[in-house]
Design an enzyme around this catalytic site. Sequence first.
Site, short mmCIF file in Angstrom:
data_model
loop_
_atom_site.label_atom_id
_atom_site.label_comp_id
_atom_site.label_asym_id
_atom_site.label_seq_id
_atom_site.Cartn_x
_atom_site.Cartn_y
_atom_site.Cartn_z
N SER A 200 42.20 46.34 44.84
CA SER A 200 41.27 47.27 44.22
C SER A 200 41.32 47.08 42.71
O SER A 200 42.09 46.26 42.19
CB SER A 200 41.63 48.71 44.58
OG SER A 200 42.87 49.07 43.97
N LYS A 201 40.52 47.87 42.01
CA LYS A 201 40.43 47.71 40.56
C LYS A 201 41.76 48.00 39.85
O LYS A 201 41.96 47.56 38.72
CB LYS A 201 39.33 48.61 40.00
CG LYS A 201 37.93 48.12 40.37
CD LYS A 201 36.84 48.96 39.74
CE LYS A 201 35.46 48.43 40.10
NZ LYS A 201 34.39 49.25 39.50
N ARG A 202 42.64 48.72 40.51
CA ARG A 202 43.94 48.98 39.86
C ARG A 202 44.76 47.69 39.73
O ARG A 202 45.70 47.64 38.94
CB ARG A 202 44.73 50.03 40.63
CG ARG A 202 45.25 49.57 41.99
CD ARG A 202 46.12 50.64 42.65
NE ARG A 202 46.56 50.22 43.97
CZ ARG A 202 45.88 50.42 45.08
NH1 ARG A 202 44.71 51.03 45.00
NH2 ARG A 202 46.33 50.03 46.25
#
Length: 436
Positions: A200-202
């Site tokens: 994910s974007k994390r």
Amino acid sequence: MSVRVRFAPSPTGYLHVGGARTALFNWLFARKSGGTFLLRIEDTDKARSTDEHTQVILDGLKWLGLDWDEQPIFQGARIGRHQEMADRLLKEEKAYVDEGTIRLRVPPGEIAWDDAVHGRISFQGEDIKDFVILRSDRSPLYNFAVVVDDIDMQITHVLRGDDHISNTPKQIAVYRALGAPLPVFGHVPMINGPDGKKLSKRHGATAVGDYQDEFLPEAMRNFLALLGWSPGGDLEIMTLEKMIELFSFDGIQKKPAIFDAEKLKWMNSQYLLNGPPEAIRRRLERKLVEALGYTPSADRAELAIKAVAPRSRTLLDLLRQVQARLDPKFVELDEKAKKEIAKDPGTFRQALIDSGTALQAVAWNPATIEVCLRSLAEQKHVPAGKIFQPIRIALTGGTVSEPVNELLHVVGKDAALKRLEAAANRLDTPPIQNSI
């Protein structure tokens, strides 16, 4: 029947690296088998689907070199067909109306398939229950629309992420109700971040477009291919032709793949190191022109690219170093260079003056430049590094570069001598400036 596979993204956002990997696997399988690779844009979510997102997906696939063999199909244009098939099932009493929706009758019993990746997977019809295939507004549900589309497109193999495993028994129920043969289903592993959680974007960028300024498409394609697939042995860097030759469902792994950004950078560095300087220059040309304000000669740019490629992991690394070799305005002292100068600025300055003088009459090629500078070091009774390092810092702003004789050759005689003189002049009076 010849192989027909498809990639079916939803244009509600960017092209995710997981989607790109799925597209690549399908494309490789089609090319390996002499089959057909199709593209279907699943744009039935009119509130979120946009032409801009569609174009981003198409551009991302083109950047990766994944071409499709027929005109893209837009699912939203096929709603009439989906309604026709739902009405047929209703007429055949394989579906029924429930509060304005149409539900498929799911018979009891086993719903199973031999998955091309995971082997036999089995569900029970009693656990699935009847599900809606057409909403009350006559719009189709996902699990119904994709089956109708896949049947009409004559898809023989459905290769997709294993988050779709739970959808497959419902889709098989639709195939059975429509009396159509099943395709081969294969579910590839999800892509996780280094922490083992779903990417994910994390974890950083997850859109293919976010990588286009930093990485060569050949490297990204190679990296994506090895996310969940192994060609066997220790082979990691592969040409596209080699990928096609070696690709098989047997090589697809069952466990989640790990997206390792450092591995991507390493892989990209190999392509930068071994790729044709001309091709890399063309990829950088627009940014080089924007930065420099002019178009550098192809020969000079390619010479610089070849020189800095061994110390570059991304295109931005390479661009930064090339710019510094083509234009002195991009030379900024790093902290190590500042400390090096601060140890003995007078000696540093004298080395620049002596080097500039010695190099005036030298034929400008790496061999004669090296002989000249080593002779100067002998005359001054100092190690060669005491001559080389001030030149390196003056020309690049850093303490690490290609061999100094090659660096001087890349910068060019007139430009190099001017930079050495300017650097020496800026050290003429204290305090030492932050850049030279």
